[in-house]
Every structure is written in C-alpha cells, then in structure tokens.
Design a protein around this motif. Structure first.
Motif, PDB file in Angstrom:
ATOM      1  N   LEU A   1      -6.375   8.806  -0.214  1.00 43.04           N
ATOM      2  CA  LEU A   1      -5.680   7.783  -0.985  1.00 43.04           C
ATOM      3  C   LEU A   1      -5.387   6.521  -0.178  1.00 43.04           C
ATOM      4  CD1 LEU A   1      -3.036   9.843  -3.017  1.00 43.04           C
ATOM      5  CD2 LEU A   1      -5.056   8.669  -3.911  1.00 43.04           C
ATOM      6  N   ALA A   2      -5.290   6.644   1.152  1.00 36.00           N
ATOM      7  CA  ALA A   2      -4.857   5.507   1.972  1.00 36.00           C
ATOM      8  C   ALA A   2      -5.806   4.308   1.913  1.00 36.00           C
ATOM      9  CB  ALA A   2      -4.623   5.956   3.409  1.00 36.00           C
TER      10      ALA A   2
ATOM     11  N   MET B   1      15.619  14.516  -1.374  1.00 30.88           N
ATOM     12  CA  MET B   1      14.576  15.011  -0.483  1.00 30.88           C
ATOM     13  C   MET B   1      13.211  14.852  -1.140  1.00 30.88           C
ATOM     14  SD  MET B   1      16.140  16.110   2.237  1.00 30.88           S
ATOM     15  CE  MET B   1      14.860  17.076   3.023  1.00 30.88           C
ATOM     16  N   GLY B   2      12.186  14.632  -0.304  1.00 34.44           N
ATOM     17  CA  GLY B   2      10.833  14.576  -0.824  1.00 34.44           C
ATOM     18  C   GLY B   2      10.338  15.965  -1.201  1.00 34.44           C
ATOM     19  N   ILE B   3       9.827  16.117  -2.410  1.00 31.90           N
ATOM     20  CA  ILE B   3       9.382  17.435  -2.871  1.00 31.90           C
ATOM     21  C   ILE B   3       7.931  17.401  -3.329  1.00 31.90           C
ATOM     22  CG2 ILE B   3      11.699  18.200  -3.527  1.00 31.90           C
ATOM     23  CD1 ILE B   3      10.997  17.490  -6.427  1.00 31.90           C
ATOM     24  N   VAL B   4       7.211  16.332  -3.023  1.00 28.58           N
ATOM     25  CA  VAL B   4       5.811  16.233  -3.430  1.00 28.58           C
ATOM     26  C   VAL B   4       4.947  17.078  -2.507  1.00 28.58           C
ATOM     27  CG1 VAL B   4       3.842  14.682  -3.631  1.00 28.58           C
ATOM     28  CG2 VAL B   4       6.099  13.939  -4.434  1.00 28.58           C
ATOM     29  N   SER B   5       4.105  17.935  -3.085  1.00 30.24           N
ATOM     30  CA  SER B   5       3.199  18.752  -2.280  1.00 30.24           C
ATOM     31  C   SER B   5       1.798  18.151  -2.272  1.00 30.24           C
ATOM     32  CB  SER B   5       3.151  20.187  -2.819  1.00 30.24           C
ATOM     33  OG  SER B   5       2.280  20.978  -2.022  1.00 30.24           O
ATOM     34  N   PHE B   6       1.154  18.101  -3.436  1.00 30.59           N
ATOM     35  CA  PHE B   6      -0.212  17.568  -3.531  1.00 30.59           C
ATOM     36  C   PHE B   6      -0.201  16.282  -4.325  1.00 30.59           C
ATOM     37  CE2 PHE B   6      -4.221  17.060  -5.800  1.00 30.59           C
ATOM     38  CZ  PHE B   6      -5.157  17.237  -4.794  1.00 30.59           C
ATOM     39  N   PRO B   7      -0.707  15.182  -3.736  1.00 29.58           N
ATOM     40  CA  PRO B   7      -1.187  14.991  -2.356  1.00 29.58           C
ATOM     41  C   PRO B   7      -0.008  14.789  -1.393  1.00 29.58           C
ATOM     42  CG  PRO B   7      -2.137  13.391  -3.923  1.00 29.58           C
ATOM     43  CD  PRO B   7      -0.940  13.986  -4.559  1.00 29.58           C
ATOM     44  N   SER B   8      -0.310  14.797  -0.105  1.00 29.34           N
ATOM     45  CA  SER B   8       0.735  14.602   0.894  1.00 29.34           C
ATOM     46  C   SER B   8       0.983  13.113   1.136  1.00 29.34           C
ATOM     47  CB  SER B   8       0.329  15.270   2.215  1.00 29.34           C
ATOM     48  OG  SER B   8       1.195  14.853   3.262  1.00 29.34           O
ATOM     49  N   PHE B   9       2.159  12.632   0.743  1.00 25.01           N
ATOM     50  CA  PHE B   9       2.497  11.232   0.995  1.00 25.01           C
ATOM     51  C   PHE B   9       2.745  11.001   2.482  1.00 25.01           C
ATOM     52  CE2 PHE B   9       5.687   7.636   0.719  1.00 25.01           C
ATOM     53  CZ  PHE B   9       4.725   6.663   0.503  1.00 25.01           C
ATOM     54  N   HIS B  10       3.167  12.034   3.195  1.00 21.56           N
ATOM     55  CA  HIS B  10       3.326  11.925   4.647  1.00 21.56           C
ATOM     56  C   HIS B  10       1.999  11.528   5.287  1.00 21.56           C
ATOM     57  CE1 HIS B  10       7.255  13.014   6.277  1.00 21.56           C
ATOM     58  NE2 HIS B  10       6.692  13.080   7.464  1.00 21.56           N
ATOM     59  N   ALA B  11       0.923  12.183   4.854  1.00 17.93           N
ATOM     60  CA  ALA B  11      -0.394  11.869   5.410  1.00 17.93           C
ATOM     61  C   ALA B  11      -0.843  10.470   5.010  1.00 17.93           C
ATOM     62  CB  ALA B  11      -1.417  12.903   4.947  1.00 17.93           C
ATOM     63  N   THR B  12      -0.615  10.102   3.750  1.00 17.00           N
ATOM     64  CA  THR B  12      -1.014   8.767   3.288  1.00 17.00           C
ATOM     65  C   THR B  12      -0.281   7.687   4.070  1.00 17.00           C
ATOM     66  OG1 THR B  12      -1.318   9.664   1.064  1.00 17.00           O
ATOM     67  CG2 THR B  12      -1.224   7.275   1.276  1.00 17.00           C
TER      68      THR B  12
ATOM     69  N   ALA C   1       0.828  -1.207   0.000  1.00 14.95           N
ATOM     70  CA  ALA C   1       0.000   0.000   0.000  1.00 14.95           C
ATOM     71  C   ALA C   1       0.862   1.255   0.000  1.00 14.95           C
ATOM     72  CB  ALA C   1      -0.931  -0.005   1.209  1.00 14.95           C
ATOM     73  N   ALA C   2       1.951   1.232   0.767  1.00 19.02           N
ATOM     74  CA  ALA C   2       2.848   2.385   0.816  1.00 19.02           C
ATOM     75  C   ALA C   2       3.470   2.644  -0.548  1.00 19.02           C
ATOM     76  CB  ALA C   2       3.930   2.151   1.864  1.00 19.02           C
ATOM     77  N   ILE C   3       3.906   1.585  -1.219  1.00 16.81           N
ATOM     78  CA  ILE C   3       4.545   1.754  -2.518  1.00 16.81           C
ATOM     79  C   ILE C   3       3.535   2.190  -3.579  1.00 16.81           C
ATOM     80  CG2 ILE C   3       5.729   0.517  -4.377  1.00 16.81           C
ATOM     81  CD1 ILE C   3       7.084  -1.177  -2.192  1.00 16.81           C
ATOM     82  N   LEU C   4       2.366   1.555  -3.600  1.00 20.16           N
ATOM     83  CA  LEU C   4       1.336   1.936  -4.570  1.00 20.16           C
ATOM     84  C   LEU C   4       0.931   3.396  -4.406  1.00 20.16           C
ATOM     85  CD1 LEU C   4      -1.041  -1.173  -4.495  1.00 20.16           C
ATOM     86  CD2 LEU C   4       0.453  -0.493  -6.372  1.00 20.16           C
TER      87      LEU C   4
END
Length: 260
Positions: free
Chosen positions: A233-234, A175-186, A116-119
């Motif tokens: 997304l989770a 470094m992680g540069i993704v803003s939308f969506p937040s992978f931290h939240a997922t 799930a984390a990778i997808l």
C-alpha cells in the motif's frame, strides 16, 4: 490540538514557515489518529466473521512458520529488545520525520509523507472492516523472553467490540486494532521514503524503519500477509499523495518566467 493550532497560526502570521509546517503536520496526524481509531472501533463493532483462519493459511502457503520463528527469537533476548523497541517507536519516528523535514524546509516531502500516511491509514482501516481478525496470537507465558504482542493484549477489547459489551470510547486510551493490512508496516515504509530527504538520517532512519517492519509480525501480532499488504500500500499512497499535494505555480509566477 489547541496548542498545535495556535502554533500553526502563529507561524503563518509571523512568517515562520518551518513552525507553521511542523505544527500543521502534527495537527493533521493527531486528528487522523483520533478519527481513524474511532472509525476502526466502529467497523470492528459491525464486522462479520473473523478472517484469522484464512490469513494463517495464507502465511503457511508462502512459508511463514511462526512457531519456529518465535522459538528461535526467544533464544535471543538482545534481539527481542532491539526489535521490540523499534516496533514501539513508530510515533517517535513520526516526530523525528516531521521535526527534521520542517526544520530543513523540506515542505514538499513533509506534505507528501503526511498525506500518504493519512490516505493509507484510512484505506487500511476500511479494508480491516471487511477482513476482521484477532491477529497472529501467541501466548507469551509459553516463552521465557518474548513480550506479549499488541494483538494479545487487545484481544479482549476486540471481542468486547464485536459482542457489544464494549460500547464506551475513552479518547485517552484508544488503541490500534487493525490487523490486515498492517498500518505499522505501511507507515514505516513511508518513513523510509521520507528519511531519504534528510541527509544525516537517511541511512540510520531507514534502518530504524526497516527494523520496525521486521518486528511488526511478532510485537504487533500480525500475520506475514498483513505486513506484505501493508508494504504494497505504501508506494501508491506516496504517488497519490505527491499528486494531491503538488504545488502548482500561480499564473503570475508562470508569466514571470516565460519569455515575452
């Protein structure tokens, strides 16, 4: 990765499934991290107009008043430390989840969580390539206690990727540069699901992950809609991962349990 691969092979050859499962999970997450961040950099270098104005407008439309939130938070240094440490502990949470699930032989849950984390990770990266943004930036010098967000620290990197001045990837400092969506939240939401399979960590682990989600807008420099989309997304990622990793019984084992 060589050490993890060696541990995985050793675990399988010596009939130590917990060692093999843990090493496999760490190896998969390490490979995803390297490939995922490189893909995010490549997409950022090719992306179009920034979406910050639209994301900020969406936040205002649903009631997120970040200047007020930041001023109130700046008045509570202890809260800043708790939330800041929670946000920056996501890798530690991953280590705890993998070690505990493998040690308890919760292999089905471990496979589903990693899948799930990778997808979801690749989905967030691809979406971010279509909706590039610098992030919910605030100048930390205007506050007494607030830490600079990841988005604030990395804004020069994103600008360099976009204008072509940054064209060398150092795999030791990605470094992680993704803003939308937040992978931290997922990822934190996936960990909440995984912690439920660890009896002694179910409540404290879930609380830890929830604090990470709360801290993500401020310390990650995310918009509120980034976090909401990350949480959305989770569940589908977990359900799809569960289907993909489900172990089907072999014909021999089915025949062993069916009546003659």
């Amino acid at each position: 990765m060589a050490a993890l691969g060696t541990a995985m092979v050793a675990g399988r050859r010596t009939a130590r499934p917990r060692l093999a499962a843990g090493a496999t999970a760490f190896l998969q997450m390490t490979l995803f991290t390297v490939l995922g961040v490189v893909l995010a950099y490549a997409l950022a270098a090719q992306s179009g107009a920034l979406w910050d104005q639209r994301l900020a407008a969406a936040d205002r439309a649903i009631g997120f008043d970040w200047p007020v939130v930041l001023r109130l938070l700046d008045m509570a240094p202890a809260v800043i430390w708790v939330l800041g440490l929670a946000y920056h502990s996501l890798t530690v949470q991953m280590v705890v989840v993998i070690v505990c699930l493998s040690a308890l032989s919760k292999f089905d849950t471990l496979r589903t969580a990693v899948c799930a984390a990778i997808l979801s990770g690749f989905v967030t990266i691809l979406i971010s390539g279509l909706t590039p943004a610098l992030g919910n930036l605030f100048d930390p010098s205007h506050y007494r206690h607030l830490w600079p967000s990841v988005a604030w620290v990395e804004q020069g990197l994103i600008a360099g990727l976009r204008d072509g001045s940054h064209h060398v990837l150092d795999l030791t400092t990605l470094m992680g540069i993704v803003s939308f969506p937040s992978f931290h939240a997922t990822l934190a939401a996936i960990f909440i699901w995984a912690f439920r399979a660890i009896p002694r960590l179910s409540v404290p682990g879930s609380a830890w992950a929830i604090l990470t989600i709360i801290a993500t807008p401020v310390f990650g420099g995310h918009y509120g809609v980034d976090v909401i989309m990350g949480l959305i997304l989770a569940p589908p990622a977990i359900m799809l991962a569960n289907r993909l990793t489900r172990r089907r019984p072999s014909p021999q084992s089915v025949g062993a349990v069916l009546p003659a």
